[in-house]
Enzyme design. Structure first.
Site, PDB file in Angstrom:
ATOM      1  N   SER A 187      43.399  28.315 -33.791  1.00 51.15           N
ATOM      2  CA  SER A 187      44.860  28.265 -33.831  1.00 51.15           C
ATOM      3  C   SER A 187      45.334  26.996 -33.137  1.00 51.15           C
ATOM      4  O   SER A 187      45.054  26.792 -31.949  1.00 51.15           O
ATOM      5  CB  SER A 187      45.451  29.482 -33.121  1.00 51.15           C
ATOM      6  OG  SER A 187      46.821  29.253 -32.878  1.00 51.15           O
ATOM      7  N   HIS A 202      44.414  27.859 -38.319  1.00 48.81           N
ATOM      8  CA  HIS A 202      45.469  28.874 -38.212  1.00 48.81           C
ATOM      9  C   HIS A 202      46.738  28.211 -37.688  1.00 48.81           C
ATOM     10  O   HIS A 202      46.737  27.609 -36.620  1.00 48.81           O
ATOM     11  CB  HIS A 202      44.979  29.969 -37.260  1.00 48.81           C
ATOM     12  CG  HIS A 202      45.872  31.146 -37.141  1.00 48.81           C
ATOM     13  ND1 HIS A 202      45.887  32.176 -38.061  1.00 48.81           N
ATOM     14  CD2 HIS A 202      46.782  31.486 -36.189  1.00 48.81           C
ATOM     15  CE1 HIS A 202      46.757  33.105 -37.678  1.00 48.81           C
ATOM     16  NE2 HIS A 202      47.311  32.711 -36.542  1.00 48.81           N
ATOM     17  N   ASP A 260      50.562  28.793 -36.595  1.00 50.07           N
ATOM     18  CA  ASP A 260      51.503  29.818 -36.154  1.00 50.07           C
ATOM     19  C   ASP A 260      52.936  29.333 -36.291  1.00 50.07           C
ATOM     20  O   ASP A 260      53.367  28.448 -35.551  1.00 50.07           O
ATOM     21  CB  ASP A 260      51.223  30.188 -34.689  1.00 50.07           C
ATOM     22  CG  ASP A 260      49.940  30.991 -34.538  1.00 50.07           C
ATOM     23  OD1 ASP A 260      49.810  32.030 -35.201  1.00 50.07           O
ATOM     24  OD2 ASP A 260      49.059  30.558 -33.755  1.00 50.07           O
ATOM     25  N   MET A 318      56.764  30.261 -35.827  1.00 50.63           N
ATOM     26  CA  MET A 318      57.619  31.213 -35.098  1.00 50.63           C
ATOM     27  C   MET A 318      59.064  30.742 -35.147  1.00 50.63           C
ATOM     28  O   MET A 318      59.328  29.543 -35.036  1.00 50.63           O
ATOM     29  CB  MET A 318      57.176  31.301 -33.640  1.00 50.63           C
ATOM     30  CG  MET A 318      55.706  31.610 -33.441  1.00 50.63           C
ATOM     31  SD  MET A 318      55.351  31.857 -31.697  1.00 50.63           S
ATOM     32  CE  MET A 318      53.542  31.856 -31.725  1.00 50.63           C
ATOM     33  N   HIS A 345      50.304  31.687 -40.478  1.00 51.45           N
ATOM     34  CA  HIS A 345      50.719  32.976 -39.922  1.00 51.45           C
ATOM     35  C   HIS A 345      52.208  32.899 -39.618  1.00 51.45           C
ATOM     36  O   HIS A 345      52.614  32.234 -38.672  1.00 51.45           O
ATOM     37  CB  HIS A 345      49.895  33.249 -38.646  1.00 51.45           C
ATOM     38  CG  HIS A 345      50.288  34.499 -37.930  1.00 51.45           C
ATOM     39  ND1 HIS A 345      49.880  34.757 -36.637  1.00 51.45           N
ATOM     40  CD2 HIS A 345      51.035  35.577 -38.312  1.00 51.45           C
ATOM     41  CE1 HIS A 345      50.366  35.942 -36.258  1.00 51.45           C
ATOM     42  NE2 HIS A 345      51.075  36.447 -37.252  1.00 51.45           N
ATOM     43  N   MET A 366      55.419  34.253 -38.219  1.00 48.88           N
ATOM     44  CA  MET A 366      56.065  35.216 -37.312  1.00 48.88           C
ATOM     45  C   MET A 366      57.554  34.935 -37.386  1.00 48.88           C
ATOM     46  O   MET A 366      58.176  34.439 -36.439  1.00 48.88           O
ATOM     47  CB  MET A 366      55.509  35.040 -35.885  1.00 48.88           C
ATOM     48  CG  MET A 366      54.106  35.608 -35.746  1.00 48.88           C
ATOM     49  SD  MET A 366      53.238  34.937 -34.328  1.00 48.88           S
ATOM     50  CE  MET A 366      52.598  33.435 -35.059  1.00 48.88           C
ATOM     51  N   MET A 385      46.940  42.287 -35.327  1.00 50.40           N
ATOM     52  CA  MET A 385      47.218  41.547 -34.086  1.00 50.40           C
ATOM     53  C   MET A 385      46.554  42.257 -32.912  1.00 50.40           C
ATOM     54  O   MET A 385      46.700  43.469 -32.750  1.00 50.40           O
ATOM     55  CB  MET A 385      48.730  41.468 -33.829  1.00 50.40           C
ATOM     56  CG  MET A 385      49.529  40.607 -34.793  1.00 50.40           C
ATOM     57  SD  MET A 385      49.091  38.857 -34.834  1.00 50.40           S
ATOM     58  CE  MET A 385      49.283  38.347 -33.122  1.00 50.40           C
ATOM     59  N   GLY A 427      53.558  35.942 -30.405  1.00 53.58           N
ATOM     60  CA  GLY A 427      54.535  35.072 -29.743  1.00 53.58           C
ATOM     61  C   GLY A 427      53.908  33.996 -28.871  1.00 53.58           C
ATOM     62  O   GLY A 427      54.434  32.905 -28.784  1.00 53.58           O
ATOM     63  N   PHE A 428      52.769  34.318 -28.246  1.00 56.43           N
ATOM     64  CA  PHE A 428      52.193  33.366 -27.298  1.00 56.43           C
ATOM     65  C   PHE A 428      50.677  33.381 -27.339  1.00 56.43           C
ATOM     66  O   PHE A 428      50.063  34.433 -27.584  1.00 56.43           O
ATOM     67  CB  PHE A 428      52.658  33.702 -25.872  1.00 56.43           C
ATOM     68  CG  PHE A 428      54.145  33.617 -25.718  1.00 56.43           C
ATOM     69  CD1 PHE A 428      54.768  32.408 -25.439  1.00 56.43           C
ATOM     70  CD2 PHE A 428      54.939  34.750 -25.922  1.00 56.43           C
ATOM     71  CE1 PHE A 428      56.151  32.326 -25.335  1.00 56.43           C
ATOM     72  CE2 PHE A 428      56.325  34.681 -25.826  1.00 56.43           C
ATOM     73  CZ  PHE A 428      56.927  33.464 -25.534  1.00 56.43           C
ATOM     74  N   GLY A 429      50.084  32.212 -27.075  1.00 51.59           N
ATOM     75  CA  GLY A 429      48.642  32.122 -26.927  1.00 51.59           C
ATOM     76  C   GLY A 429      48.246  32.518 -25.512  1.00 51.59           C
ATOM     77  O   GLY A 429      49.106  32.731 -24.643  1.00 51.59           O
ATOM     78  N   GLY A 430      46.948  32.652 -25.296  1.00 47.64           N
ATOM     79  CA  GLY A 430      46.432  32.871 -23.945  1.00 47.64           C
ATOM     80  C   GLY A 430      46.605  34.260 -23.375  1.00 47.64           C
ATOM     81  O   GLY A 430      46.458  34.456 -22.171  1.00 47.64           O
ATOM     82  N   ASP A 465      43.689  38.406 -34.391  1.00 49.74           N
ATOM     83  CA  ASP A 465      44.382  37.260 -33.793  1.00 49.74           C
ATOM     84  C   ASP A 465      44.911  37.671 -32.429  1.00 49.74           C
ATOM     85  O   ASP A 465      45.722  38.591 -32.329  1.00 49.74           O
ATOM     86  CB  ASP A 465      45.530  36.850 -34.729  1.00 49.74           C
ATOM     87  CG  ASP A 465      46.312  35.646 -34.237  1.00 49.74           C
ATOM     88  OD1 ASP A 465      45.891  34.999 -33.264  1.00 49.74           O
ATOM     89  OD2 ASP A 465      47.367  35.362 -34.855  1.00 49.74           O
ATOM     90  N   GLY A 466      44.429  36.975 -31.397  1.00 52.15           N
ATOM     91  CA  GLY A 466      44.927  37.211 -30.045  1.00 52.15           C
ATOM     92  C   GLY A 466      43.820  37.608 -29.088  1.00 52.15           C
ATOM     93  O   GLY A 466      43.166  38.631 -29.275  1.00 52.15           O
ATOM     94  N   GLY A 467      43.575  36.754 -28.106  1.00 50.45           N
ATOM     95  CA  GLY A 467      42.586  37.086 -27.068  1.00 50.45           C
ATOM     96  C   GLY A 467      41.145  37.060 -27.544  1.00 50.45           C
ATOM     97  O   GLY A 467      40.276  37.659 -26.905  1.00 50.45           O
ATOM     98  N   GLY A 508      42.701  30.517 -30.315  1.00 49.21           N
ATOM     99  CA  GLY A 508      43.480  29.353 -29.890  1.00 49.21           C
ATOM    100  C   GLY A 508      42.962  28.804 -28.587  1.00 49.21           C
ATOM    101  O   GLY A 508      42.247  27.784 -28.548  1.00 49.21           O
ATOM    102  N   SER A 509      43.277  29.481 -27.486  1.00 50.46           N
ATOM    103  CA  SER A 509      42.881  28.960 -26.175  1.00 50.46           C
ATOM    104  C   SER A 509      41.363  28.870 -26.045  1.00 50.46           C
ATOM    105  O   SER A 509      40.856  27.940 -25.415  1.00 50.46           O
ATOM    106  CB  SER A 509      43.502  29.799 -25.055  1.00 50.46           C
ATOM    107  OG  SER A 509      43.368  31.165 -25.308  1.00 50.46           O
TER     108      SER A 509
END
Ligand code: DX5
Ligand code: ZN
Length: 220
Positions: free
Chosen positions: A9, A32, A34, A36, A65, A67, A136, A141-144, A174-176, A196-197
């Site tokens: 991402s 990816h 994002d 928003m 993606h 959002m 999800m 809304g946010f990475g990390g 997607d996420g973490g 992402g991160s």
């Protein structure tokens, strides 16, 4: 063994150096992106003009993606600019099936995303209209953020429905996603992993390779 995909991402990339940040992930499967709108989620990123430029220089195809609210109006434009895959959130479309058909008619893969609080049941019968389901594993809304382990039953439920219908459907998380959590998601049936991160906090090519190895150890 099912094919697995690693989609970094660029939300965690350096936005001032997007071209080199994209080149750094040329060993990935897709990138990816994002989008928003500060309405569907409490954050704002980019819109069609920037995504179009990314499409122009990216070494790998785009996994967009969305959002955003009012996906019926905006999503087809991302297919028109050349995105390989366009995913919108279930609640953001008036008519998810009509929108999926519009995306496919424009040559894109159609994806539907489920937020942590979204019950998958009403959407399972629509799966033949889609090419990807995004479960999800954080609030969008946010990475990390930290991976939500309690999304694994939902992932298994979607994987079951995919098997029941005999569909060629990508199951994305997607996420973490990190080297520690990717195997858990793969075990539950995911085959397409956004990170992402985890990718951009190190040497992206090395991080991508590590994620691939960790996912492959748990592939179905
Ligand atoms: C969050 C985005 C994600 C985000 C993931 O709303 O949809 O794609 O970039 O970031 P990490 O991998 O850091 O959780
Ligand atoms: Zn995303």
């Amino acid at each position: 063994m099912t094919a697995q995909r690693i989609n970094p991402s660029i939300l965690s990339a350096d936005f001032v150096n997007l071209q080199s940040e994209l080149e750094a992930i040329s060993t990935a499967d897709l990138v990816h992106v994002d989008v928003m709108d500060n309405h569907f989620v409490p954050n704002l990123t980019m819109g069609p003009p920037i995504v179009e430029r990314i499409q122009g220089v990216s070494p790998v195809p785009l996994d967009v993606h969305l959002m955003i609210s009012d996906a019926d109006r905006w999503a087809p434009g991302y297919a028109d600019l050349g995105a390989y895959s366009v995913t919108f959130h279930a609640e953001a479309a008036e008519d998810p099936v009509a929108l999926a058909r519009a995306l496919r008619a424009r040559g894109a893969r159609a994806g539907i995303a489920l937020k942590p609080g979204t019950d998958p049941e009403p959407y399972l019968e629509l799966l033949p209209e889609f090419d990807q389901v995004l479960v999800m594993t954080v609030e969008p809304g946010f990475g990390g953020q930290s991976f939500m382990h309690d999304m694994m039953p939902k992932l298994r439920r979607v994987a079951e429905a995919r098997a029941r219908f005999g569909l060629d459907l990508w199951l994305q998380v997607d996420g973490g996603i990190t080297v520690d959590t990717i195997g858990i998601a793969a075990e539950a049936g995911a085959d397409t992993f956004v990170a992402g991160s985890a990718v951009y906090s190190g040497v992206p090519e090395e991080r991508i390779a590590e994620l691939r190895t960790a996912a492959a150890a748990h592939a179905h």
